[in-house]
Motif scaffolding. Sequence first.
Motif, mmCIF file in Angstrom:
data_model
loop_
_atom_site.group_PDB
_atom_site.id
_atom_site.type_symbol
_atom_site.label_atom_id
_atom_site.label_comp_id
_atom_site.label_asym_id
_atom_site.label_seq_id
_atom_site.Cartn_x
_atom_site.Cartn_y
_atom_site.Cartn_z
ATOM 1 N N THR A 205 1.137 -1.182 0.044
ATOM 2 C CA THR A 205 -0.459 0.134 0.462
ATOM 3 C C THR A 205 0.664 1.734 0.091
ATOM 4 O O THR A 205 2.021 1.369 0.681
ATOM 5 N N LEU A 206 0.562 2.443 -0.452
ATOM 6 C CA LEU A 206 1.097 3.508 -0.292
ATOM 7 C C LEU A 206 1.698 3.750 1.082
ATOM 8 O O LEU A 206 2.844 3.789 0.768
ATOM 9 N N ALA A 207 0.850 3.405 2.162
ATOM 10 C CA ALA A 207 1.211 4.135 3.163
ATOM 11 C C ALA A 207 2.282 2.876 3.440
ATOM 12 O O ALA A 207 3.397 3.280 4.523
ATOM 13 N N GLN A 208 2.179 1.616 3.010
ATOM 14 C CA GLN A 208 3.482 0.665 3.548
ATOM 15 C C GLN A 208 4.452 0.566 2.726
ATOM 16 O O GLN A 208 6.155 0.878 3.321
ATOM 17 N N MET A 209 4.606 1.871 2.152
ATOM 18 C CA MET A 209 5.801 2.238 0.976
ATOM 19 C C MET A 209 6.759 2.972 1.487
ATOM 20 O O MET A 209 7.379 3.229 1.885
ATOM 21 N N TYR A 210 5.322 4.176 2.404
ATOM 22 C CA TYR A 210 6.066 5.377 3.103
ATOM 23 C C TYR A 210 6.638 4.766 4.388
ATOM 24 O O TYR A 210 7.671 5.367 4.341
ATOM 25 N N THR A 211 6.222 3.839 4.822
ATOM 26 C CA THR A 211 6.541 3.015 5.595
ATOM 27 C C THR A 211 8.516 3.017 5.585
ATOM 28 O O THR A 211 9.752 3.103 5.931
ATOM 29 N N ILE A 212 8.689 2.245 4.568
ATOM 30 C CA ILE A 212 9.653 1.405 4.492
ATOM 31 C C ILE A 212 10.975 2.748 3.724
ATOM 32 O O ILE A 212 11.999 2.570 3.799
ATOM 33 N N GLU A 213 10.350 3.447 2.616
ATOM 34 C CA GLU A 213 10.596 4.855 3.070
ATOM 35 C C GLU A 213 11.938 5.196 3.605
ATOM 36 O O GLU A 213 12.760 4.976 4.387
ATOM 37 N N GLU A 214 10.901 5.371 5.209
ATOM 38 C CA GLU A 214 11.249 5.663 6.403
ATOM 39 C C GLU A 214 12.057 5.077 7.237
ATOM 40 O O GLU A 214 13.041 5.820 7.518
ATOM 41 N N LYS A 215 11.666 4.173 7.041
ATOM 42 C CA LYS A 215 13.080 2.637 6.997
ATOM 43 C C LYS A 215 14.463 3.255 6.751
ATOM 44 O O LYS A 215 15.016 3.185 7.057
ATOM 45 N N LEU A 216 14.904 2.905 5.430
ATOM 46 C CA LEU A 216 15.354 3.442 4.415
ATOM 47 C C LEU A 216 16.863 4.424 4.720
ATOM 48 O O LEU A 216 17.450 4.937 5.403
ATOM 49 N N VAL A 217 15.829 5.888 5.248
ATOM 50 C CA VAL A 217 15.974 6.850 5.666
ATOM 51 C C VAL A 217 16.413 6.859 7.260
ATOM 52 O O VAL A 217 17.569 7.692 7.052
ATOM 53 N N GLU A 218 16.208 5.413 7.697
ATOM 54 C CA GLU A 218 16.463 6.464 9.560
ATOM 55 C C GLU A 218 18.168 6.043 9.392
ATOM 56 O O GLU A 218 18.967 5.889 9.741
#
Length: 408
Positions: free
Chosen positions: A332-345
């Motif tokens: 989902t788009l929300a999950q993709m944002y979470t993946i993005e946040e994890k990678l940025v972290e």
Amino acid sequence: MKLSAVNLKAFRPIKKTPPIVSWRLGTTISVVATMFLLLNFLEQPFNPHLTHRKTFIYLGDGDGDCEWTDVDGLPEGSTGDDIHGTLFASYPASGMRVTWQQTEGITGVKVYDDFFNLASPKIGMVKTQYPHYEGFWSYGTNLNQVILLIRNPRWALPSYLTLISELNFAHTWELSYEQLSNVFTKRANMSDWIKWRDYRFNDEIRLWGLQIDFYMENGALYWEPYDFERNCQYPFSFLNDSDKPWPQDYHCGNDIDSCYPKAIISFEKLKSPITGPEELLKIANVIRGKNITVMDEDGINCMWHETWVKTPAPSNDDRDANGLPREAYNFTLAQMYTIEEKLVEYETKYSTGIWTNNMEAQDLVANFTLYLGDVRDEIRQMKDDPPPTAAPNVDYEQQLVEWYDSKG
């Protein structure tokens, strides 16, 4: 991964709901059942279908040419005690199959599985998903160094579900063996993917990152005492920042010289014809001089291509012939944002502070940056062409629990 690369241990669905029996009783039952299955497994006759494979390796002649021949368990004349052993570690479904095939190609030595054929000693080179609950520290004090394999979580998570789906969510070793012929033949049906994704996503994306932290921080233990499965599920939980400094896993520094990786290997780079030979050379340089003969540097390029072309089936590409392609398994788009946040972290963590001038951390960051580019491209496409919005369903979470329970 390969047929025997599949973790043949039980796949037990993780329950977020409190168990009916107490966790102490449940743990006792689990231990007894596990010991029974282990003893039963060790008494089984040798089955050649479950061996590594009939695979091939190199014979380098110093001029860049190469040739395949049969692989051996250990270097000729070695008992394993004289080898500086290497552990290949990764989150599940992160391209370990390609990694061990290429490693065997440049060494002629078998890479053992942490779980398969437990009666055999785990020496020389061993692959594992430890400390993820799919991994098993079965190699005692036989190994001395670590190579850490990583993959973009955007693709690692769906690939992990595909693998356990091919095994029909088997929850015992015996059931896993019965499903081995299905491995690398088909992807999960879309309904199972969506349910597993929505049920497991938050924990698995967290475990993806913690797998990296564990090795980079030399055994940072993120689970609570007595959580023997290391799944951080009820009645246990993940350790958090307020619990730091986290204790060190006993294995790191006691059973192995250090869990800190000697090299970071990117699955995406290793499988690319452009960057693959160079990535394979990193593996060669870690193993070289450790009582395992490694192909000369001038033959690495040849062996990478020979291994890629001639590796026996099955392979990940075989899954595309029986159903949907991997690109169909979306978040989902929300999950993709979470993946993005994890990678940025993780990009931020391993590019600052004590990691600023650390070579392995810099390797991680370079790959995280590439992963972020791919993830952000997909997010932009999803925003430009939004997927249909699912109808509200107040019972959805309970339905996910019931579905997951139904898998064993």
